[in-house]
Motif scaffolding. Structure first.
Motif, PDB file in Angstrom:
ATOM      1  N   TYR A 127       0.884  -1.174   0.000  1.00 18.61           N
ATOM      2  CA  TYR A 127       0.000   0.000   0.000  1.00 18.61           C
ATOM      3  C   TYR A 127       0.916   1.217   0.000  1.00 18.61           C
ATOM      4  O   TYR A 127       2.050   1.144   0.496  1.00 18.61           O
ATOM      5  CB  TYR A 127      -0.839   0.053   1.287  1.00 18.61           C
ATOM      6  CG  TYR A 127      -1.975  -0.936   1.349  1.00 18.61           C
ATOM      7  CD1 TYR A 127      -3.105  -0.778   0.543  1.00 18.61           C
ATOM      8  CD2 TYR A 127      -1.937  -2.006   2.231  1.00 18.61           C
ATOM      9  CE1 TYR A 127      -4.155  -1.678   0.627  1.00 18.61           C
ATOM     10  CE2 TYR A 127      -2.985  -2.909   2.314  1.00 18.61           C
ATOM     11  CZ  TYR A 127      -4.094  -2.737   1.504  1.00 18.61           C
ATOM     12  OH  TYR A 127      -5.127  -3.626   1.579  1.00 18.61           O
TER      13      TYR A 127
ATOM     14  N   SER B 185      -9.928   6.643   6.607  1.00 20.77           N
ATOM     15  CA  SER B 185      -9.036   7.488   7.400  1.00 20.77           C
ATOM     16  C   SER B 185      -9.785   8.240   8.489  1.00 20.77           C
ATOM     17  O   SER B 185      -9.258   8.411   9.590  1.00 20.77           O
ATOM     18  CB  SER B 185      -8.254   8.446   6.500  1.00 20.77           C
ATOM     19  OG  SER B 185      -9.052   8.920   5.464  1.00 20.77           O
TER      20      SER B 185
ATOM     21  N   THR C  13     -20.309   7.200   6.484  1.00 18.34           N
ATOM     22  CA  THR C  13     -19.224   6.756   5.597  1.00 18.34           C
ATOM     23  C   THR C  13     -19.585   6.835   4.124  1.00 18.34           C
ATOM     24  O   THR C  13     -18.704   6.834   3.275  1.00 18.34           O
ATOM     25  CB  THR C  13     -18.861   5.276   5.865  1.00 18.34           C
ATOM     26  OG1 THR C  13     -20.000   4.476   5.532  1.00 18.34           O
ATOM     27  CG2 THR C  13     -18.458   5.046   7.310  1.00 18.34           C
TER      28      THR C  13
ATOM     29  N   PHE D 143      -1.704   8.833   2.710  1.00 18.25           N
ATOM     30  CA  PHE D 143      -2.663   7.725   2.691  1.00 18.25           C
ATOM     31  C   PHE D 143      -2.374   6.814   3.888  1.00 18.25           C
ATOM     32  O   PHE D 143      -1.210   6.568   4.222  1.00 18.25           O
ATOM     33  CB  PHE D 143      -2.501   6.961   1.368  1.00 18.25           C
ATOM     34  CG  PHE D 143      -3.343   5.731   1.248  1.00 18.25           C
ATOM     35  CD1 PHE D 143      -4.720   5.782   1.416  1.00 18.25           C
ATOM     36  CD2 PHE D 143      -2.754   4.501   0.934  1.00 18.25           C
ATOM     37  CE1 PHE D 143      -5.489   4.636   1.299  1.00 18.25           C
ATOM     38  CE2 PHE D 143      -3.523   3.351   0.808  1.00 18.25           C
ATOM     39  CZ  PHE D 143      -4.892   3.426   0.992  1.00 18.25           C
TER      40      PHE D 143
ATOM     41  N   TYR E 150     -11.082  -3.632   5.655  1.00 20.16           N
ATOM     42  CA  TYR E 150     -11.821  -2.387   5.401  1.00 20.16           C
ATOM     43  C   TYR E 150     -11.401  -1.320   6.396  1.00 20.16           C
ATOM     44  O   TYR E 150     -11.013  -1.625   7.532  1.00 20.16           O
ATOM     45  CB  TYR E 150     -13.317  -2.671   5.529  1.00 20.16           C
ATOM     46  CG  TYR E 150     -14.206  -1.439   5.576  1.00 20.16           C
ATOM     47  CD1 TYR E 150     -14.741  -0.889   4.410  1.00 20.16           C
ATOM     48  CD2 TYR E 150     -14.500  -0.824   6.795  1.00 20.16           C
ATOM     49  CE1 TYR E 150     -15.547   0.236   4.461  1.00 20.16           C
ATOM     50  CE2 TYR E 150     -15.309   0.299   6.844  1.00 20.16           C
ATOM     51  CZ  TYR E 150     -15.825   0.834   5.671  1.00 20.16           C
ATOM     52  OH  TYR E 150     -16.624   1.941   5.713  1.00 20.16           O
TER      53      TYR E 150
ATOM     54  N   GLY F 128      -7.663  -4.365   0.411  1.00 23.28           N
ATOM     55  CA  GLY F 128      -8.775  -3.462   0.705  1.00 23.28           C
ATOM     56  C   GLY F 128      -8.498  -2.084   0.152  1.00 23.28           C
ATOM     57  O   GLY F 128      -7.680  -1.921  -0.748  1.00 23.28           O
TER      58      GLY F 128
HETATM   59  O1  DLL Z   1      -8.755   3.262   2.086  1.00 20.37           O
HETATM   60  C1  DLL Z   1      -8.049   2.841   4.345  1.00 20.37           C
HETATM   61  C2  DLL Z   1      -7.595   1.487   3.959  1.00 20.37           C
HETATM   62  C3  DLL Z   1      -6.283   1.284   3.575  1.00 20.37           C
HETATM   63  C4  DLL Z   1      -8.464   0.412   4.032  1.00 20.37           C
HETATM   64  C5  DLL Z   1      -5.842   0.002   3.252  1.00 20.37           C
HETATM   65  C6  DLL Z   1      -8.041  -0.877   3.744  1.00 20.37           C
HETATM   66  C7  DLL Z   1      -6.712  -1.082   3.340  1.00 20.37           C
HETATM   67  P1  DLL Z   1      -9.571   6.073   2.709  1.00 20.37           P
HETATM   68  O2  DLL Z   1      -8.548   6.431   1.689  1.00 20.37           O
HETATM   69  O3  DLL Z   1     -10.025   7.129   3.658  1.00 20.37           O
HETATM   70  O4  DLL Z   1      -9.044   4.912   3.632  1.00 20.37           O
HETATM   71  O5  DLL Z   1     -10.809   5.492   1.927  1.00 20.37           O
HETATM   72  C8  DLL Z   1     -11.898   4.962   2.615  1.00 20.37           C
HETATM   73  O6  DLL Z   1     -12.344   3.363   0.846  1.00 20.37           O
HETATM   74  O7  DLL Z   1     -15.014   4.645   2.824  1.00 20.37           O
HETATM   75  C9  DLL Z   1     -14.571   2.782   1.295  1.00 20.37           C
HETATM   76  O8  DLL Z   1     -15.379   3.473   0.365  1.00 20.37           O
HETATM   77  C10 DLL Z   1     -13.298   2.338   0.600  1.00 20.37           C
HETATM   78  N1  DLL Z   1     -12.819   1.062   1.155  1.00 20.37           N
HETATM   79  C11 DLL Z   1     -11.844   0.865   2.060  1.00 20.37           C
HETATM   80  N2  DLL Z   1     -11.689  -0.471   2.287  1.00 20.37           N
HETATM   81  C12 DLL Z   1     -12.613  -1.105   1.534  1.00 20.37           C
HETATM   82  C13 DLL Z   1     -12.967  -2.475   1.328  1.00 20.37           C
HETATM   83  C14 DLL Z   1      -8.631   3.667   3.207  1.00 20.37           C
HETATM   84  N3  DLL Z   1     -12.333  -3.472   1.921  1.00 20.37           N
HETATM   85  C15 DLL Z   1     -12.913   4.393   1.647  1.00 20.37           C
HETATM   86  N4  DLL Z   1     -14.014  -2.728   0.501  1.00 20.37           N
HETATM   87  C16 DLL Z   1     -14.059   3.710   2.372  1.00 20.37           C
HETATM   88  C17 DLL Z   1     -14.672  -1.728  -0.110  1.00 20.37           C
HETATM   89  C18 DLL Z   1     -13.342  -0.121   0.831  1.00 20.37           C
HETATM   90  N5  DLL Z   1     -14.359  -0.440   0.004  1.00 20.37           N
END
Ligand code: DLL
Length: 433
Positions: free
Chosen positions: A133, A237, A299, A138, A234, A210
């Protein structure tokens, strides 16, 4: 292994009591230290003393992404800046980024929930985990990094991109676990074939994927390409980052770490709280966060919750894979379409690859949808007839399952731009008009 059995296997009534205590304390804290919340609660005539049990949560107002933007960058912080040890931000597609802050205790809690997540995927101190990642603002890279260290695994902080190097280290260092977005995992799997790397030389056995929605069909493709078991993680931030919920070995939904993040499902239109089992928008109250606690954060992710005890022994609520986001839903000629539905249809067909793009436009006041999807190389060397046949099959499957007619463009492998982080699946040209 970090399995917090006390909280993860707690009886529901006891857990609700704990959640009530935590919400009560948190509301008192934000009332005293965040002017935005004090004003919001006063406007509704709510005093911290009115919140005593988890049943009182529903009295509280919601928080939205717009509230975070309006309070950019630090106005929602509940501690003095000297207590903040880390900042992250998500860029988003429009407007200012949303900023989140962490105290030392927040970082400890975050590491613990990610460690608990990795434990669900069977990760132990004997594992070598390649964190692909992105590191930086991020939350994916550093979030997984600290959690993996807490488990005691050996972490390779390679960050996203540089695919050749990823494969080389995977082979040379003997990585057993890979963590990245599912779309990048699919890309790595294909690169493995292209580079003719003998998969039996790799020690990879699990993936923690995720940060974007992905389907069961995508899971099978990744598992086949990389020869691993793929787990869904899932998070967002605003709540903490990755590690809000995670699949256990039963893969029957993602367990939410409810001792810290209290979930609700609401009807996105009426904001009414829905019972377990119903589809709606996920709302979280991260009750133990110090630097930036939020009350009932919307969310925009759409899913269902299930509260029956899991075969793994955990009592924590499980959330289904996200269907999509309420703001990702496309309305095409009046029909609601989620990119994930299109993905399911495409990947059920063995001839298509997990790389696709939806292009939505408007011609003569009528919405149009073009689906570009990569297909196996052989179709381009075969007779034109075969390609036409496949195009028709995709078109009719989309029409019968989604109820819309789309133009299908089959493209050669490698045509659709690859992302090292979150994939972009939709180009909506209507917004530009
Ligand atoms: O994406 C945090 C993260 C990093 C999660 C690594 C998992 C792994 P943000 O950039 O704030 O944080 O985006 C959050 O991404 O509201 C969902 O819409 C989507 N999302 C995150 N995980 C999943 C998942 C990270 N497993 C937004 N399945 C969230 C579907 C996901 N959507």
């Amino acid at each position: 292994m970090i399995w917090n059995t006390e909280y993860e296997c707690m009886e529901r009534e006891e857990l609700r009591k704990l959640q009530g205590e935590r919400v009560k304390n948190m509301v008192r804290r934000v009332y005293d230290s965040v002017p935005f919340y004090r004003k919001k609660l006063q406007e509704r005539g709510i005093e911290p003393g009115d919140i005593n049990t988890i049943n009182d949560l529903q009295k509280l107002p919601f928080t939205t992404k717009q509230d975070l933007r309006d309070n950019y960058p630090f106005s929602l912080f509940a501690v003095p800046q000297s207590e903040v040890v880390r900042l992250h931000a998500s860029s988003g597609t429009t407007g200012k980024s949303t900023v989140v802050g962490y105290t030392h205790n927040d970082i400890q809690m975050w590491s613990e929930v990610v460690a608990r997540s990795l434990t669900m995927a069977g990760v132990t101190k004997s594992d070598i985990i390649q964190v692909a990642y992105g590191y930086g603002l991020f939350t994916g890279g550093l979030g997984l990094h600290y959690g993996a260290e807490k488990v005691g695994a050996s972490v390779i902080p390679i960050s996203g991109g540089n695919t050749k190097k990823q494969l080389q280290l995977m082979e040379d260092f003997g990585s057993t676990v890979i963590a990245c977005t599912p779309s990048y995992a699919a890309h790595l799997g294909e690169a493995l074939l292209e580079e003719k790397i003998d998969r039996t030389k790799l020690k990879l056995r699990a993936g923690v994927f995720g940060a974007e929605p992905w389907t069961e069909e995508m899971r099978s493709q990744i598992e086949q390409l990389l020869g691993i078991k793929a787990y869904d993680i899932y998070g967002l931030s605003e709540i903490i980052g990755p590690g809000v919920s995670m699949e256990c070995r039963c893969q029957n939904g993602m367990h939410i770490f409810e001792d810290h993040f209290i979930p609700e499902i609401i009807d996105p239109e009426t904001c009414e709280v829905l019972p377990y089992g119903q589809l709606g928008e996920l709302v979280f109250t991260p009750a133990t966060k110090e630097a930036m606690p939020l009350i009932r954060y919307r969310t925009r992710d759409l899913t269902r919750l299930h509260a029956e005890k899991c075969d793994c022994g955990r009592t924590l609520v499980r959330m289904e894979k996200c269907v999509g986001r309420s703001d990702d839903m496309l309305i095409i000629r009046g029909v609601n379409v989620f990119p994930s539905q299109v993905e399911s249809v495409l990947l059920e067909m063995s001839e298509t690859k997990p790389h696709y793009l939806l292009v939505v436009d408007r011609e003569n006041n009528l919405d149009t949808l073009e689906i570009q999807v990569e297909v196996e190389e052989q179709f381009f060397s075969d007779e034109v007839k075969e390609l036409e046949g496949l195009r028709h099959r995709v078109k009719s499957n989309i029409a019968s399952l989604l109820g819309i007619s789309a133009t299908i463009r089959l493209v050669e492998p490698g045509t659709i731009e690859r992302s090292m982080g979150k994939a972009q699946r939709v180009v909506d040209k209507r917004k530009l008009k």
